[in-house]
Motif scaffolding. Structure first.
Motif, PDB file in Angstrom:
ATOM      1  N   ALA A  63     -63.690   6.063 -34.474  1.00  0.00           N
ATOM      2  CA  ALA A  63     -62.708   5.927 -35.550  1.00  0.00           C
ATOM      3  C   ALA A  63     -61.545   6.905 -35.346  1.00  0.00           C
ATOM      4  O   ALA A  63     -60.373   6.539 -35.553  1.00  0.00           O
ATOM      5  CB  ALA A  63     -63.372   6.167 -36.900  1.00  0.00           C
ATOM      6  N   ASP A  64     -61.849   8.126 -34.931  1.00  0.00           N
ATOM      7  CA  ASP A  64     -60.799   9.116 -34.658  1.00  0.00           C
ATOM      8  C   ASP A  64     -59.878   8.632 -33.537  1.00  0.00           C
ATOM      9  O   ASP A  64     -58.655   8.765 -33.614  1.00  0.00           O
ATOM     10  CB  ASP A  64     -61.399  10.474 -34.286  1.00  0.00           C
ATOM     11  CG  ASP A  64     -62.069  11.165 -35.456  1.00  0.00           C
ATOM     12  OD1 ASP A  64     -61.848  10.740 -36.612  1.00  0.00           O
ATOM     13  OD2 ASP A  64     -62.824  12.134 -35.209  1.00  0.00           O
ATOM     14  N   TYR A  65     -60.472   8.072 -32.505  1.00  0.00           N
ATOM     15  CA  TYR A  65     -59.695   7.567 -31.375  1.00  0.00           C
ATOM     16  C   TYR A  65     -58.808   6.400 -31.818  1.00  0.00           C
ATOM     17  O   TYR A  65     -57.625   6.333 -31.455  1.00  0.00           O
ATOM     18  CB  TYR A  65     -60.628   7.133 -30.242  1.00  0.00           C
ATOM     19  CG  TYR A  65     -59.897   6.610 -29.031  1.00  0.00           C
ATOM     20  CD1 TYR A  65     -59.237   7.474 -28.174  1.00  0.00           C
ATOM     21  CD2 TYR A  65     -59.860   5.252 -28.745  1.00  0.00           C
ATOM     22  CE1 TYR A  65     -58.561   7.006 -27.066  1.00  0.00           C
ATOM     23  CE2 TYR A  65     -59.192   4.764 -27.647  1.00  0.00           C
ATOM     24  CZ  TYR A  65     -58.542   5.649 -26.804  1.00  0.00           C
ATOM     25  OH  TYR A  65     -57.869   5.180 -25.709  1.00  0.00           O
ATOM     26  N   LYS A  66     -59.378   5.511 -32.607  1.00  0.00           N
ATOM     27  CA  LYS A  66     -58.611   4.356 -33.089  1.00  0.00           C
ATOM     28  C   LYS A  66     -57.442   4.824 -33.958  1.00  0.00           C
ATOM     29  O   LYS A  66     -56.312   4.328 -33.812  1.00  0.00           O
ATOM     30  CB  LYS A  66     -59.524   3.424 -33.891  1.00  0.00           C
ATOM     31  CG  LYS A  66     -58.838   2.173 -34.375  1.00  0.00           C
ATOM     32  CD  LYS A  66     -59.803   1.278 -35.131  1.00  0.00           C
ATOM     33  CE  LYS A  66     -59.075   0.059 -35.657  1.00  0.00           C
ATOM     34  NZ  LYS A  66     -59.945  -0.807 -36.448  1.00  0.00           N
ATOM     35  N   THR A  67     -57.688   5.788 -34.836  1.00  0.00           N
ATOM     36  CA  THR A  67     -56.631   6.333 -35.690  1.00  0.00           C
ATOM     37  C   THR A  67     -55.535   6.984 -34.842  1.00  0.00           C
ATOM     38  O   THR A  67     -54.340   6.793 -35.100  1.00  0.00           O
ATOM     39  CB  THR A  67     -57.217   7.370 -36.667  1.00  0.00           C
ATOM     40  OG1 THR A  67     -58.239   6.747 -37.430  1.00  0.00           O
ATOM     41  CG2 THR A  67     -56.153   7.923 -37.590  1.00  0.00           C
ATOM     42  N   PHE A  68     -55.943   7.733 -33.841  1.00  0.00           N
ATOM     43  CA  PHE A  68     -54.979   8.382 -32.950  1.00  0.00           C
ATOM     44  C   PHE A  68     -54.109   7.352 -32.244  1.00  0.00           C
ATOM     45  O   PHE A  68     -52.879   7.497 -32.173  1.00  0.00           O
ATOM     46  CB  PHE A  68     -55.713   9.247 -31.920  1.00  0.00           C
ATOM     47  CG  PHE A  68     -54.837   9.736 -30.805  1.00  0.00           C
ATOM     48  CD1 PHE A  68     -53.938  10.771 -31.011  1.00  0.00           C
ATOM     49  CD2 PHE A  68     -54.899   9.158 -29.548  1.00  0.00           C
ATOM     50  CE1 PHE A  68     -53.120  11.211 -29.986  1.00  0.00           C
ATOM     51  CE2 PHE A  68     -54.093   9.592 -28.520  1.00  0.00           C
ATOM     52  CZ  PHE A  68     -53.197  10.623 -28.738  1.00  0.00           C
TER      53      PHE A  68
END
Length: 110
Positions: A63-68
């Protein structure tokens, strides 16, 4: 001498066959025995909890990667090639992306 050997071999065969019929054969369902042990049940519950913990951690990394990536795409949307290159260099998007991917891969392997 031959007769004594023959009688001894015959006697051993008779007693051996009688003794083999006297043995009882049993089957144990080892899986059922193991599953009924309290230690097995506790270990299974601990394993399930640990698996859930790691699944949650991996989902958070994803999720962090997708948000980034979404943030980076929004920042770069509508920019010219030169402006995009400057913004990428200034914000170090590629380095952050590689760092996040490496962190995910390291955690997923462990």
């Amino acid at each position: 001498m031959k007769q004594i050997r023959l009688i001894a071999v015959f006697t051993m065969m008779v007693f051996g066959s009688v003794l083999s019929f006297a043995q009882e054969i049993a089957h144990i369902d080892t899986q059922a025995v193991i599953e009924s042990m309290p230690a097995y049940k506790k270990a299974e519950a601990d394993l399930q909890a640990l698996g859930k913990k790691h699944e949650d951690a991996i989902a958070k990394l994803q999720a962090d990667y997708k948000t980034f990536m979404e943030t980076a795409q929004k920042d770069l949307a509508g920019k010219s090639q030169e402006e995009a290159q400057k913004l990428i260099a200034a914000n170090k998007y590629q380095e952050k992306e590689q760092e996040m991917q490496k962190k995910y891969e390291t955690y997923a392997k462990a």
